[in-house]
Design a protein around this motif. Sequence first.
Motif, PDB file in Angstrom:
ATOM      1  N   GLU A 197      25.429 -64.390  95.903  1.00 54.24           N
ATOM      2  CA  GLU A 197      26.579 -63.491  95.923  1.00 54.24           C
ATOM      3  C   GLU A 197      26.958 -63.114  97.356  1.00 54.24           C
ATOM      4  OE1 GLU A 197      24.078 -62.576  92.227  1.00 54.24           O
ATOM      5  OE2 GLU A 197      23.754 -63.044  94.357  1.00 54.24           O
ATOM      6  N   ASP A 198      28.265 -63.108  97.625  1.00 53.47           N
ATOM      7  CA  ASP A 198      28.755 -62.793  98.969  1.00 53.47           C
ATOM      8  C   ASP A 198      28.234 -61.451  99.463  1.00 53.47           C
ATOM      9  OD1 ASP A 198      30.150 -65.152  98.867  1.00 53.47           O
ATOM     10  OD2 ASP A 198      32.120 -64.235  98.574  1.00 53.47           O
ATOM     11  N   GLU A 199      28.164 -60.470  98.559  1.00 58.91           N
ATOM     12  CA  GLU A 199      27.743 -59.129  98.955  1.00 58.91           C
ATOM     13  C   GLU A 199      26.309 -59.117  99.459  1.00 58.91           C
ATOM     14  OE1 GLU A 199      28.517 -55.248  99.821  1.00 58.91           O
ATOM     15  OE2 GLU A 199      29.954 -56.619  98.895  1.00 58.91           O
TER      16      GLU A 199
ATOM     17  N   LYS B 125      17.015 -70.045 118.607  1.00 58.01           N
ATOM     18  CA  LYS B 125      17.867 -70.160 119.801  1.00 58.01           C
ATOM     19  C   LYS B 125      18.750 -68.922 119.962  1.00 58.01           C
ATOM     20  CE  LYS B 125      18.221 -75.212 119.503  1.00 58.01           C
ATOM     21  NZ  LYS B 125      19.150 -76.348 119.215  1.00 58.01           N
ATOM     22  N   ASP B 126      18.470 -67.897 119.145  1.00 55.20           N
ATOM     23  CA  ASP B 126      19.241 -66.653 119.154  1.00 55.20           C
ATOM     24  C   ASP B 126      20.674 -66.893 118.696  1.00 55.20           C
ATOM     25  OD1 ASP B 126      19.352 -63.923 119.380  1.00 55.20           O
ATOM     26  OD2 ASP B 126      19.946 -63.927 121.484  1.00 55.20           O
ATOM     27  N   GLN B 127      20.825 -67.821 117.756  1.00 59.53           N
ATOM     28  CA  GLN B 127      22.115 -68.102 117.163  1.00 59.53           C
ATOM     29  C   GLN B 127      22.054 -67.754 115.671  1.00 59.53           C
ATOM     30  OE1 GLN B 127      22.833 -72.250 117.969  1.00 59.53           O
ATOM     31  NE2 GLN B 127      23.054 -71.945 120.170  1.00 59.53           N
ATOM     32  N   ILE B 128      23.217 -67.567 115.075  1.00 60.57           N
ATOM     33  CA  ILE B 128      23.302 -67.248 113.656  1.00 60.57           C
ATOM     34  C   ILE B 128      23.289 -68.530 112.834  1.00 60.57           C
ATOM     35  CG2 ILE B 128      24.759 -66.259 111.850  1.00 60.57           C
ATOM     36  CD1 ILE B 128      23.444 -64.193 113.619  1.00 60.57           C
ATOM     37  N   TYR B 129      22.471 -68.522 111.769  1.00 61.20           N
ATOM     38  CA  TYR B 129      22.494 -69.677 110.860  1.00 61.20           C
ATOM     39  C   TYR B 129      23.107 -69.255 109.526  1.00 61.20           C
ATOM     40  CZ  TYR B 129      21.394 -73.524 107.839  1.00 61.20           C
ATOM     41  OH  TYR B 129      21.516 -74.575 106.958  1.00 61.20           O
ATOM     42  N   LEU B 130      24.207 -69.905 109.182  1.00 61.21           N
ATOM     43  CA  LEU B 130      24.825 -69.745 107.872  1.00 61.21           C
ATOM     44  C   LEU B 130      25.350 -71.105 107.441  1.00 61.21           C
ATOM     45  CD1 LEU B 130      26.997 -66.518 108.398  1.00 61.21           C
ATOM     46  CD2 LEU B 130      24.928 -66.671 107.014  1.00 61.21           C
TER      47      LEU B 130
ATOM     48  N   GLN C  36      29.897 -73.334 112.706  1.00 59.64           N
ATOM     49  CA  GLN C  36      30.502 -72.741 113.892  1.00 59.64           C
ATOM     50  C   GLN C  36      32.026 -72.812 113.825  1.00 59.64           C
ATOM     51  OE1 GLN C  36      28.778 -74.826 117.196  1.00 59.64           O
ATOM     52  NE2 GLN C  36      26.769 -73.874 116.968  1.00 59.64           N
ATOM     53  N   ALA C  37      32.553 -73.910 113.276  1.00 61.90           N
ATOM     54  CA  ALA C  37      34.003 -74.042 113.145  1.00 61.90           C
ATOM     55  C   ALA C  37      34.558 -73.000 112.180  1.00 61.90           C
ATOM     56  CB  ALA C  37      34.363 -75.451 112.662  1.00 61.90           C
ATOM     57  N   ILE C  38      33.872 -72.787 111.059  1.00 61.18           N
ATOM     58  CA  ILE C  38      34.301 -71.795 110.081  1.00 61.18           C
ATOM     59  C   ILE C  38      34.279 -70.401 110.702  1.00 61.18           C
ATOM     60  CG2 ILE C  38      33.649 -70.636 107.926  1.00 61.18           C
ATOM     61  CD1 ILE C  38      32.631 -73.385 106.967  1.00 61.18           C
ATOM     62  N   VAL C  39      33.169 -70.077 111.352  1.00 61.74           N
ATOM     63  CA  VAL C  39      33.012 -68.759 111.964  1.00 61.74           C
ATOM     64  C   VAL C  39      34.113 -68.509 112.988  1.00 61.74           C
ATOM     65  CG1 VAL C  39      31.546 -67.363 113.454  1.00 61.74           C
ATOM     66  CG2 VAL C  39      30.526 -68.619 111.554  1.00 61.74           C
ATOM     67  N   LYS C  40      34.345 -69.472 113.867  1.00 57.89           N
ATOM     68  CA  LYS C  40      35.321 -69.272 114.934  1.00 57.89           C
ATOM     69  C   LYS C  40      36.738 -69.218 114.377  1.00 57.89           C
ATOM     70  CE  LYS C  40      36.145 -70.460 119.725  1.00 57.89           C
ATOM     71  NZ  LYS C  40      35.634 -71.236 120.888  1.00 57.89           N
ATOM     72  N   ALA C  41      37.037 -70.067 113.386  1.00 59.34           N
ATOM     73  CA  ALA C  41      38.379 -70.071 112.806  1.00 59.34           C
ATOM     74  C   ALA C  41      38.702 -68.729 112.159  1.00 59.34           C
ATOM     75  CB  ALA C  41      38.489 -71.194 111.780  1.00 59.34           C
TER      76      ALA C  41
ATOM     77  N   ALA D 287      28.893 -68.935 105.042  1.00 56.74           N
ATOM     78  CA  ALA D 287      29.736 -68.422 106.122  1.00 56.74           C
ATOM     79  C   ALA D 287      31.087 -67.960 105.602  1.00 56.74           C
ATOM     80  CB  ALA D 287      29.923 -69.503 107.187  1.00 56.74           C
ATOM     81  N   THR D 288      31.674 -68.720 104.705  1.00 55.46           N
ATOM     82  CA  THR D 288      32.983 -68.367 104.178  1.00 55.46           C
ATOM     83  C   THR D 288      32.950 -67.013 103.484  1.00 55.46           C
ATOM     84  OG1 THR D 288      33.623 -70.684 103.894  1.00 55.46           O
ATOM     85  CG2 THR D 288      34.820 -69.056 102.600  1.00 55.46           C
ATOM     86  N   GLY D 289      31.980 -66.826 102.604  1.00 51.97           N
ATOM     87  CA  GLY D 289      31.870 -65.562 101.881  1.00 51.97           C
ATOM     88  C   GLY D 289      31.587 -64.392 102.805  1.00 51.97           C
ATOM     89  N   PHE D 290      30.700 -64.604 103.768  1.00 48.99           N
ATOM     90  CA  PHE D 290      30.343 -63.530 104.684  1.00 48.99           C
ATOM     91  C   PHE D 290      31.549 -63.049 105.479  1.00 48.99           C
ATOM     92  CE2 PHE D 290      29.157 -62.419 109.086  1.00 48.99           C
ATOM     93  CZ  PHE D 290      28.550 -61.200 108.831  1.00 48.99           C
ATOM     94  N   PHE D 291      32.289 -63.991 106.066  1.00 52.17           N
ATOM     95  CA  PHE D 291      33.409 -63.576 106.897  1.00 52.17           C
ATOM     96  C   PHE D 291      34.607 -63.106 106.073  1.00 52.17           C
ATOM     97  CE2 PHE D 291      30.993 -65.567 110.239  1.00 52.17           C
ATOM     98  CZ  PHE D 291      31.202 -64.676 111.269  1.00 52.17           C
ATOM     99  N   ARG D 292      34.682 -63.513 104.812  1.00 53.71           N
ATOM    100  CA  ARG D 292      35.702 -62.944 103.938  1.00 53.71           C
ATOM    101  C   ARG D 292      35.477 -61.433 103.806  1.00 53.71           C
ATOM    102  NH1 ARG D 292      34.797 -65.805  99.693  1.00 53.71           N
ATOM    103  NH2 ARG D 292      36.405 -67.372 100.071  1.00 53.71           N
ATOM    104  N   LEU D 293      34.229 -61.045 103.567  1.00 51.91           N
ATOM    105  CA  LEU D 293      33.904 -59.623 103.466  1.00 51.91           C
ATOM    106  C   LEU D 293      34.011 -58.935 104.820  1.00 51.91           C
ATOM    107  CD1 LEU D 293      30.906 -59.543 100.953  1.00 51.91           C
ATOM    108  CD2 LEU D 293      33.243 -58.761 100.596  1.00 51.91           C
ATOM    109  N   PHE D 294      33.621 -59.637 105.887  1.00 50.24           N
ATOM    110  CA  PHE D 294      33.719 -59.063 107.228  1.00 50.24           C
ATOM    111  C   PHE D 294      35.170 -58.701 107.531  1.00 50.24           C
ATOM    112  CE2 PHE D 294      34.115 -58.904 111.766  1.00 50.24           C
ATOM    113  CZ  PHE D 294      32.917 -58.367 112.204  1.00 50.24           C
ATOM    114  N   GLN D 295      36.072 -59.612 107.208  1.00 49.83           N
ATOM    115  CA  GLN D 295      37.483 -59.343 107.448  1.00 49.83           C
ATOM    116  C   GLN D 295      37.966 -58.172 106.600  1.00 49.83           C
ATOM    117  OE1 GLN D 295      39.124 -63.263 106.677  1.00 49.83           O
ATOM    118  NE2 GLN D 295      39.449 -63.613 108.836  1.00 49.83           N
TER     119      GLN D 295
END
Length: 231
Positions: free
Chosen positions: A103-105, A137-142, A218-223, A147-155
């Motif tokens: 679930e995205d939440e 590497k101190d980067q986010i892994y999704l 990374q493309a999804i996150v940046k877009a 990633a799509t669900g996470f940034f949908r809620l972030f927005q």
Amino acid sequence: MTLHPVPISSTPSQTISVLLVDDNPSFRHGLQALLDFYSGNGPSRYQVVGQATSVEQAVKLTIEQSPTLVLLDMELGQSSGLTFLQTRPKGNERVLVLSAHREDEWVFRAMQAGASGYLFKTHLAERLWPAITTVLKDQIYLSPEVATGFFRLFQFYNGGALTTATIPLTEREQEVLHWLVQGASNNAIAQRLHITVATVKAHLTAIFEKLEVSSRTQAIVKALKLGLVAA
């Protein structure tokens, strides 16, 4: 079970201390086996310094062992991995959530609470190693679907995109990027746009270059951050 290929090295360059937090002993045993495989076939050695079945044990072992990496389940008996993320003593450890929840939440709450990555348990065999190497590497892994669900809620919670930008994408590249953000595979994108998979890959290569990224996630996150597409 197919294990993710790991570059073979006879001289491990570093030892990564790992804390396993899961109330299922069989699952912890499986994680240990995967980490042993990576240790024997990769550039790093993974040493499990503790195993916890509750938030209390996890916090205690984090303080005592100062692990580099915590592999965390989101359901721990009557408690939750989210509680650990919110109450743990903040150190240099990276926390990678391994969960059955899609679930995205769940993803959003875990990442907002300080997780470095979120991986579905069903993808463990093929994605654990790249997930671990990414967060170390101190980067986010999704994964793309996460990633799509996470940034949908972030927005949603932050009132839209973080910023807007003009990236010179062609109309077809914008279409490919749209379906990429929706979590579609190359085959699915090809079918929807009535083009070949090879053409999809060529468009993705161009998109990655223009966005200055190296992966689908990374493309999804940046877009989404730049407001190039709607989630």
